[in-house]
Design an enzyme around this catalytic site. Structure first.
Site, PDB file in Angstrom:
ATOM      1  N   PHE A 216       0.840  -1.190   0.000  1.00 53.72           N
ATOM      2  CA  PHE A 216       0.000   0.000   0.000  1.00 53.72           C
ATOM      3  C   PHE A 216       0.873   1.237   0.000  1.00 53.72           C
ATOM      4  CE2 PHE A 216       0.825  -0.790   4.473  1.00 53.72           C
ATOM      5  CZ  PHE A 216       0.990   0.465   5.026  1.00 53.72           C
ATOM      6  N   CYS A 217       0.251   2.383  -0.339  1.00 51.98           N
ATOM      7  CA  CYS A 217       0.944   3.676  -0.349  1.00 51.98           C
ATOM      8  C   CYS A 217      -0.077   4.755  -0.020  1.00 51.98           C
ATOM      9  CB  CYS A 217       1.610   3.918  -1.703  1.00 51.98           C
ATOM     10  SG  CYS A 217       0.438   3.879  -3.085  1.00 51.98           S
ATOM     11  N   THR A 218       0.272   6.000  -0.244  1.00 49.10           N
ATOM     12  CA  THR A 218      -0.617   7.090   0.159  1.00 49.10           C
ATOM     13  C   THR A 218      -1.916   7.110  -0.633  1.00 49.10           C
ATOM     14  OG1 THR A 218       1.290   8.450   0.773  1.00 49.10           O
ATOM     15  CG2 THR A 218      -0.814   9.577   0.498  1.00 49.10           C
ATOM     16  N   CYS A 223       2.076   2.146  -4.987  1.00 50.62           N
ATOM     17  CA  CYS A 223       1.928   0.696  -4.800  1.00 50.62           C
ATOM     18  C   CYS A 223       1.536   0.002  -6.103  1.00 50.62           C
ATOM     19  CB  CYS A 223       0.953   0.376  -3.673  1.00 50.62           C
ATOM     20  SG  CYS A 223      -0.588   1.293  -3.696  1.00 50.62           S
ATOM     21  N   VAL A 249      -3.907   4.584   1.249  1.00 50.55           N
ATOM     22  CA  VAL A 249      -4.305   4.939   2.606  1.00 50.55           C
ATOM     23  C   VAL A 249      -5.446   5.956   2.587  1.00 50.55           C
ATOM     24  CG1 VAL A 249      -3.540   5.928   4.792  1.00 50.55           C
ATOM     25  CG2 VAL A 249      -1.977   4.508   3.463  1.00 50.55           C
TER      26      VAL A 249
END
Length: 359
Positions: A216-218, A223, A249
């Site tokens: 996952f990433c922001t 990602c 996220v």
């Protein structure tokens, strides 16, 4: 803007009857399928509009630090050879399916963001690569995969299989973090151009081979690229599926306004004046930004003697040169004078860029 697509954040006054900006984007011939997310703030979060044409939306390749070919890390790419529009991991919606991955002790969930972002918050049971920039990620990933392979051999019927349960009941996570956040360096921007591998002591502890990998990433962009690379480079065996959080996220926090029902801990770093956001995408009640080093700082940090607005904080007080501090003081002086005259959402010219040159 890049060949991979478009990514960005814009801030504009709310339009009650119709949103001409969103209508334009959603109906433009080149933006079909554009994923948008809306949140609200009291004040503008940018000083001005920037549009950048780049080779990559999120840079994963290139020798930015000038290292020789002999020093290039594993997985180094001079030019980007992956295409997240063609090869990508399996999308997981920010709901029960994602929470189940976080709860599964045989799944490793990797936070692909950089260390200074992770310091402010991350998911329960997530593993941090401890990278300073995304260029370091391929090398970290290959080393991590090798550790998983070694752990699989160690835990084979002929190996030294270690006990994998805690107190005889709860099964331990297959991969554990080793890094503890130092308050002095928490949220500090490190070398964004280095290719040096993550230190061995900062690598996670692999207890056993994971049965799946999730990333996952922001906002779901980084990602996509990390899972694309993982699959294209065949980093893990084909029996290990690769997932990533759809929308990142921000999508999860948007879908979980109630933190009591969330597996996210802390706040999510963002690259604008909000500094970070919380559940429901509300602006951070905890952090401001040091205008000298851009690091997130708390109200307690701002009460310290080493904090001077616009000039220094505890994280950069020993880092800036006398010349830099003088420049910061002059910039802050101009901000104070403009605000005294009623200016809002100011962008003050930095003397560093006078005559088009850095001083």
């Amino acid at each position: 803007l890049a060949c991979e697509g478009i990514n960005g954040t814009i801030c504009y006054p709310e339009q009650k009857d119709e949103d001409k900006v969103l209508d334009f984007l959603n109906n433009h011939d080149h933006f079909h399928g554009l994923r948008t997310r809306i949140s609200y703030v009291d004040n503008a979060i940018f000083h001005r509009l920037k549009v950048k044409k780049k080779k990559e939306i999120v840079t994963i390749c290139g020798g930015a630090d000038g290292s020789s070919n002999d020093e290039k890390p594993v997985g180094f790419m001079e030019k980007c050879t992956i295409d997240p529009t063609k090869i990508v991991g399996k999308y997981v919606k920010p709901g029960k399916e994602w929470d189940d991955l976080l709860d599964d002790p045989d799944v490793v969930v990797i936070d692909t963001r950089n260390k200074y972002e992770i310091d402010l918050g991350t998911f329960e049971n997530a593993v941090s690569p401890n990278t300073d920039n995304f260029r370091q990620f391929p090398d970290w990933l290959h080393r991590f995969a090798k550790a998983c392979e070694d752990a699989d051999e160690k835990n084979s019927p002929n190996g030294d299989n270690e006990e994998q349960k805690i107190d005889g009941s709860k099964k331990e996570q297959c991969v554990l973090n080793t890094e503890k956040v130092d308050d002095k360096t928490k949220g500090v921007f490190s070398n964004a151009r280095t290719l040096k591998p993550v230190k061995e002591e900062d690598m996670p502890v692999v207890r056993r081979k994971p049965k799946a990998v999730a990333m996952f990433c922001t906002g779901g962009i980084r990602c996509e690229k990390s899972t694309s690379y993982t699959i294209a480079a065949k980093v893990f065996p084909p029996d290990i599926p690769v997932y990533h959080l759809d929308g990142g996220v921000l999508a999860y926090l948007d879908a979980h306004p109630d933190k009591t029902k969330s597996k996210w801990h802390g706040e999510c770093f963002v690259f604008d004046k909000r500094v970070a956001v919380t559940h429901g995408l509300n602006p951070s009640p905890t952090y401001n930004a040091c205008h000298a080093c851009r690091s997130p700082i708390s109200e307690d940090d701002m009460k310290r003697s080493d904090y001077v607005e616009g000039v220094s904080c505890k994280k950069c007080i020993d880092q800036a040169s006398d010349k830099q501090q003088q420049r910061f003081k002059e910039r802050q002086k101009q901000v104070d004078l403009a605000e005294a005259k009623g200016g809002k959402n100011l962008h003050i010219h930095d003397p560093k860029y006078e005559n088009g040159n850095e001083s």
